[in-house]
Structures are given as structure tokens and as C-alpha cells.
Scaffold this active site. Structure first.
Site, short mmCIF file in Angstrom:
data_model
loop_
_atom_site.label_atom_id
_atom_site.label_comp_id
_atom_site.label_asym_id
_atom_site.label_seq_id
_atom_site.Cartn_x
_atom_site.Cartn_y
_atom_site.Cartn_z
N LYS A 1 54.84 23.55 116.63
CA LYS A 1 54.16 22.33 117.09
C LYS A 1 54.61 21.96 118.51
CE LYS A 1 51.90 21.88 113.21
NZ LYS A 1 52.32 23.09 112.48
C1 LIG Z 1 46.93 20.58 109.90
C2 LIG Z 1 48.27 20.70 109.27
N1 LIG Z 1 48.60 19.91 108.25
C3 LIG Z 1 49.81 19.95 107.68
C4 LIG Z 1 50.77 20.83 108.11
C5 LIG Z 1 52.08 20.87 107.41
O1 LIG Z 1 53.16 20.64 108.25
P1 LIG Z 1 54.59 21.26 107.91
O2 LIG Z 1 54.53 22.72 108.20
O3 LIG Z 1 55.53 20.53 108.82
O4 LIG Z 1 54.87 20.98 106.48
C6 LIG Z 1 50.49 21.69 109.17
C7 LIG Z 1 51.49 22.66 109.66
O5 LIG Z 1 51.16 23.70 110.16
C8 LIG Z 1 49.21 21.63 109.77
O6 LIG Z 1 48.87 22.43 110.78
#
Ligand SMILES: Cc1ncc(COP(=O)(O)O)c(C=O)c1O
Length: 371
Positions: A181
Site C-alpha cells: 500500500k
Molecule cells: C480492496 C482491498 N480491501 C481489503 C484489503 C485487505 O487489507 P489487508 O491486506 O490489510 O488485510 C485489501 C488488501 O489488499 C484490498 O486491496
């Protein structure tokens, strides 16, 4: 090899993490509180922020805090990272997919309205790749139909809408700080929200359902999980947040240059510039078939030129897990085309001008001369 993404970790980050490691307190503590306050300021001060061990946990806690559960339907885009739909299943509700726009890759109020049923409790719009969803019409619909609107801004830290940062609205908005990110806490996520009742509930849900009284004694009024972020990650995030504006400026510059320099070719569908875009990713659709190839061959062709490409994302309704709900090919043409054709080009703050040009040149070579 030029990767499609790479975190920018400098000496200041390493020092901040080392300081926590040496401090004697490495799990959730003062650095988490500091990052929560700093992020709330960054979002304009009108919201509270609570950190989690992932964006997925933040989404799950937000759904639970709003009592979304069995019998409820939750509208999600058919193309996103699968966490967006999985959290809905996790709380016992049912994800209802809607198609996305082919270029913005976001959902819109018309598509959401067409999917509403008496069981619809919530909508989770995803600001795909950092491009802000047009939220006003979706919030209007939410007010009319009494829906929870939970923004999945996992990819949109630093994006802006209507002159304000995404996350400043006061409604629940979740971020991810996974290493891919725009800023990272290694793994991690956050919920931004103005409602103190929701904030209190997510605090409990993220840590065993525990609440403390004035003497520090605990009681457990409801179920909670184990979703807290350690101080080690928060210390990293505090430094990263000071660099977010610079990171995103470089991302925007590189994205602009892709838009100017990539070939204009019928087999290549480019994303477009949009106000407030933070360019978490630069995703194109490439019709490999028109070049007599398949996508894995294209990826391999680039790999041989030392360029890494990503695939974000397959359409979620075609995963075996979601086909069980009756979904299949042809349901969501845009999501399916993106799923088949999408490629993510290298885009990260430390990408050099020369590396960027190498990617553009490779696309010209492939599209003008063939493989
Ligand atoms: C659109 C979206 N939602 C949720 C997530 C979930 O985040 P995390 O990987 O921090 O759990 C991501 C992570 O790639 C994402 O791109």
C-alpha cells in the site's frame, strides 16, 4: 528486475522500529495511540481512528460493530481483492456482487440501486487503486434506504474527494497498510469514523471483547477477536505517514507519464486521471488474444525483459467459493473482462525515470512489433 511494487523503507523507519524493539514494550502501546491521533489529524480532525492488525480486520470489526450478520445482504463490487467479499461471509451475511465500471473499476449508485432487495443492509464501495468512488449518490441512496455505507479505502490512503481526504466523511472508512500500500505498518489497517458508539465497539471487538473500568479491571460485554496492531508496526507507520504526500506526488507523476507515453493501441485499455487519485496501482487491460498470446505469455515476455507485472484482480464471483451462491460467467461482463485482461505496471515512489521508460519502451515493442 523491476517489481510492480516495492515499499520505500528508509533509515528513519529502521531507527523508529529499532527504538521500539529496544524499549521493552513492543506490542500495542504508546506508538499505536500516537499513530491513531496522527492519522485522525491527517484526516482533518473530525474523526477518530482505530488501528488493526490488517485492513481485513478493520472491515470485519466495522461490520460487526454495525451488527451486520445472518440474513443480511451486503453489496460489494464483483472485482476487488477478495477480502472485500470474504469479510461479509465471515460475519454471516451474504455478499451480493455488482459490476464495476470498465475504466474506473469502481461501482456506482445506479448499479447499487439495481441490486437492492429488502434484505440489503450495507454497501462496501472500494476506491480501486486509489481512485475515489463517487460517494455522494451512494450516500444519498444509503440515507433513503437506511443502509450502512462502509468505504473500503484499503488502497486509498492519501486519496481526496471533494477537497477532503478519503476517510474524513465521518462514516466508517477502512484502510490497509499492507506493504504494497501507499504507506505501510508491515501488516496493518485502520478504521476512521466519527460515531463514538462505533469506535467503542470496534475497540472491544479488536481485543477479546474486553472493556476496562476506572480501576483497570476487565469485563467482557461482547465477543471480540485478536486484531490489535503492535507498536513495532505503528512506529514504522508514523514515519511513513510523514512521507505520504511525497510518495503520492511521485506516484501521480509516474502515472501521468504512463498515460502520456504508453502506446495508443486498440488492444490496450488505459486507466484515466481523476481528481484526488492517489495511484496506488496503475492497472491496464491488455487483450493478449489480439496479439496472438495469452496473459501468462505476456507476463513471461515482460519478465524476460526484467519487468514484473501484477494481476489485480480476478473477478470474485467466479471463485469456487462464490460460485456456490449461483454466480457464473456472463454475470458481470466488466469485472470478468478486467479479471481476464488486467495487468499492473510497476508503480512505486522509488521507481526511477529510467526504469519507468524501460516499461514504456517494452509496451511499444510488444504492441508495435509483436512478441
Ligand atoms: C480492496 C482491498 N480491501 C481489503 C484489503 C485487505 O487489507 P489487508 O491486506 O490489510 O488485510 C485489501 C488488501 O489488499 C484490498 O486491496
Amino acid at each position: 528486475m523491476i517489481p510492480f511494487t516495492r515499499p520505500s523503507i528508509g533509515e528513519a523507519e529502521i531507527e523508529a522500529v529499532t527504538e521500539v524493539l529496544r524499549s521493552g514494550w513492543i506490542t500495542t502501546g504508546p506508538r499505536v495511540q500516537e499513530l491513531e491521533a496522527t492519522l485522525a489529524d491527517h484526516l482533518g480532525g473530525g474523526v477518530q481512528v482505530r488501528l488493526f492488525n490488517s485492513g481485513t480486520s478493520a472491515l470485519e470489526a466495522a461490520l460487526l460493530a454495525h451488527e451486520v450478520g445472518p440474513g443480511d445482504e451486503v453489496i460489494v463490487p464483483a472485482m476487488s481483492f477478495v477480502a472485500t467479499a470474504n469479510v461479509v461471509l465471515r460475519v454471516g451475511a451474504r455478499p451480493v456482487f455488482v459490476d464495476v465500471d470498465l475504466v474506473s473499476r469502481n461501482l456506482d449508485a445506479e448499479r447499487v440501486a439495481a441490486a437492492l432487495t429488502p434484505r440489503t443492509r450495507a454497501v462496501i464501495p472500494v476506491h480501486f487503486a486509489g481512485r475515489p468512488v463517487e460517494m455522494d449518490p451512494i450516500y444519498r441512496l444509503g440515507r433513503e434506504r437506511n443502509l450502512l455505507i462502509l468505504e473500503d479505502a484499503a488502497q486509498a490512503i492519501g486519496s481526496r474527494q471533494g477537497g477532503r481526504p478519503v476517510g474524513a466523511s465521518g462514516n466508517p472508512v477502512c484502510f490497509s497498510f499492507h506493504p504494497n500500500k501507499n504507506i505501510t505498518t508491515v501488516e496493518g489497517g485502520a478504521l476512521a469514523c466519527a460515531d463514538p458508539h462505533v469506535v467503542k465497539r470496534v475497540e472491544r471487538i479488536r481485543f477479546h471483547g474486553i472493556e476496562r473500568d476506572a480501576e483497570g479491571l476487565i469485563t467482557v460485554p461482547e465477543w471480540g477477536g485478536k486484531m490489535n496492531l503492535p507498536d513495532v508496526g505503528a512506529a514504522l507507520g508514523l514515519v511513513q505517514l510523514t512521507r505520504l504526500e511525497d510518495f503520492n506526488e511521485r506516484r501521480r507523476e509516474l502515472a501521468q507519464r504512463y498515460l502520456q507515453r504508453l502506446p495508443d493501441h486498440p488492444a490496450l485499455l488505459l486507466p484515466e486521471e481523476a481528481e484526488g487519485h492517489s495511484w496506488h496501482m496503475f492497472c491496464v487491460c491488455l487483450d493478449a488474444g489480439a496479439l496472438g498470446m495469452e496473459r501468462p505469455q505476456v507476463i513471461d515476455w515482460f519478465r524476460r525483459r526484467e519487468i514484473g507485472l501484477g494481476v489485480h484482480y480476478p473477478a470474485m464471483h467466479l471463485f469456487p467459493l462464490y460460485r456456490r451462491f449461483g454466480y457464473g460467467e456472463g454475470d458481470f461482463p466488466n469485472a470478468e473482462r478486467i479479471g481476464r485482461q488486467t495487468l499492473t505496471l510497476p508503480l512505486f515512489p522509488a521507481l526511477t525515470d529510467a526504469e519507468h521508460q524501460q516499461v514504456c519502451d517494452a509496451f511499444h515493442e510488444l504492441l508495435e512489433n509483436g512478441a
